[in-house]
Write an enzyme that holds these catalytic residues in place. Structure first.
Site, mmCIF file in Angstrom:
data_model
loop_
_atom_site.group_PDB
_atom_site.id
_atom_site.type_symbol
_atom_site.label_atom_id
_atom_site.label_comp_id
_atom_site.label_asym_id
_atom_site.label_seq_id
_atom_site.Cartn_x
_atom_site.Cartn_y
_atom_site.Cartn_z
ATOM 1 C CB CYS A 198 7.113 -0.059 -25.690
ATOM 2 S SG CYS A 198 6.322 -1.688 -25.972
ATOM 3 N NE ARG B 95 8.462 5.635 -30.078
ATOM 4 C CZ ARG B 95 8.524 6.685 -29.871
ATOM 5 N NH1 ARG B 95 7.921 7.173 -28.572
ATOM 6 N NH2 ARG B 95 9.084 7.703 -30.531
ATOM 7 C CG ASP C 177 12.519 -5.801 -30.390
ATOM 8 O OD1 ASP C 177 12.875 -4.649 -29.349
ATOM 9 O OD2 ASP C 177 11.995 -5.447 -31.321
ATOM 10 C CB ILE D 99 19.105 -0.121 -28.387
ATOM 11 C CG1 ILE D 99 20.239 -1.226 -29.163
ATOM 12 C CG2 ILE D 99 18.204 0.346 -29.506
ATOM 13 C CD1 ILE D 99 21.056 -0.426 -30.099
ATOM 14 C CE LYS E 115 5.553 -4.775 -33.283
ATOM 15 N NZ LYS E 115 5.456 -3.905 -32.137
ATOM 16 C CG ASN E 116 8.943 -4.479 -34.980
ATOM 17 O OD1 ASN E 116 8.235 -4.056 -34.579
ATOM 18 N ND2 ASN E 116 10.071 -5.074 -34.207
#
Length: 419
Positions: A117, A93, A307, A329, A22-23
């Site tokens: 998120c 985002r 993540d 982070i 996805k990223n």
């Protein structure tokens, strides 16, 4: 609203096919705006955020079609709108990543300030400052970023005040069509940044150094479409590996990339897992043993990924011993902890650190997903909890995991979606 119900399933076993990342897919889809001819992206996961990205591109006038095999074709021939509206951006985002491509190719972009998120402040100032150094005129007005440039963006030497994956990607795409050379220092080194750079180069860009902290981009006048395959999802891979470890199982992740998961695999080995890898697969075998507690500190890549933090909270909750997990982070990224405590986990928060004492058993409960990775951790917890676990608000889960209940069922997990 859909829910997942989960029951303790015993040791997970079998093969699971990993989806495209996805990223990586989201910025690559936004890069389609830069292409003057048709752009085809394959291995794209079927996720809410991907659907939102396609809707955003259509909103701008692009033609977007999707095949059943996870292939998306983008044509910008009729792209004639330059505003990314609040209604779409508020849910994701990554919509901010349309800013650089629109500005670089068309000289104008209005992008609503982003949502996504709720895991703390993720400021967009790094994106804006970098574009301003390349000659953009930017104002933030009435909830929108309004960016303009006369002619082409200009190459610039950009030093990032802090490491940001999104800002690195936005500036990378903008610089691909800028006049002259752009140097990005203190750039994010994530595999997804490398994947985007490889895609842009396949479109005709001249980018070197992706994967290091200094990226050089020699701007070109135009980019063409190409066919590009998205990399495997390292976070989905890690999530299934943790689920196997927690259930004392043995699974193999296929269509995976072990090179992108070295920090996670090292921690799983510390927890007692036997790990075997090939070029595109990873096998984990717990040999029926309870995991050992492992200390974690999240860091930018190649460090331990933020993540994967929530998933390792679950591993430590059931592990032998005591461990700490420190989040460096994002703020507010321990919202899964109260839910895990409701299931019987022995955890306490001190600032940005979670102290976890392992216990032998969790109890099923009704829990609420608060963000994407937190929701994955609750599903994993449900697989080993005594009784039934119900996870509400799984729209978060659908933003980042493709067919998660079907994949767990294929490994022997009792996970059911209830409408």
């Amino acid at each position: 609203m859909d829910k997942l119900t989960i029951q303790a399933s015993g040791a997970l076993a079998g093969d699971v096919v990993i989806s495209g990342a996805k990223n990586a897919a989201l910025p690559i889809l936004m890069a389609g705006v830069l292409a003057e001819t048709d752009f085809v992206v394959s291995n794209v996961p079927n996720l809410r955020d991907v659907n939102t990205s396609c809707e955003l591109l259509r909103c701008l006038g692009a033609e977007v079609s999707r095949s059943d095999e996870g292939k998306i074709t983008i044509s910008t021939t009729h792209l004639n709108e330059f505003c990314a509206p609040y209604e779409l951006v508020k849910t994701m985002r990554a919509s901010i990543l349309i800013l650089g491509p629109l500005l670089a190719r068309y000289g104008t972009a209005d992008v609503s300030l982003p949502g996504g998120c709720a895991i703390g402040a993720r400021p967009v100032n790094l994106h804006l400052h970098g574009l301003e150094q390349m000659g953009a005129k930017i104002e933030v007005k009435e909830g929108y970023i309004k960016a303009r440039v006369d002619g082409r963006l200009k190459g610039a030497h950009i030093f990032m005040d802090m490491i940001s994956v999104g800002a690195t990607e936005n500036l990378l795409m903008a610089a691909a069509l800028a006049d002259g050379e752009t140097v990005i220092e203190n750039a994010a080194r994530e595999p997804e940044v490398i994947d985007l750079a490889n895609c842009l180069n396949a479109m005709g860009a001249k980018i070197s150094g992706a994967g290091s902290d200094t990226i050089r981009i020699q701007g070109v006048e135009s980019l063409s479409g190409c066919e590009y395959r998205v990399m495997p999802d390292r976070i989905e891979t890690g999530s299934f590996l943790v689920a196997a470890a927690v259930t004392k199982g043995k699974i193999r992740c296929v269509d995976a990339d072990p090179k992108t998961l070295e920090a996670v695999l090292a921690k799983l080995e510390d927890a007692g897992a036997s790990i075997t890898t090939g070029e595109d697969w990873i096998e984990l075998d717990m040999q029926g043993q309870r995991p050992k507690a492992v200390n974690i500190k999240t860091m930018p890549y190649p460090g331990f990924p933020t993540d994967m933090q929530a998933q390792f909270c679950v591993l430590n909750a059931l592990a032998e011993g005591t461990a700490t997990i420190t989040e460096t982070i994002f703020e507010n990224r321990f919202m899964h902890v109260p839910e895990l405590i409701r299931m019987g986990a022995n955890m306490e928060l001190e600032g940005n650190t979670c102290i976890i004492k392992g216990c032998e058993l969790l109890n099923g409960a009704q829990v609420m997903a608060t963000d994407l990775r937190a929701s994955a951790s609750l599903v994993i917890a449900g697989l080993v909890a005594d009784g039934v676990t119900t996870v509400d608000r799984i729209y978060h889960l659908d933003r980042g995991y493709e067919h998660i209940e079907d994949k767990f069922k294929g490994l022997g997990g009792e996970v059911v979606r209830v409408s």
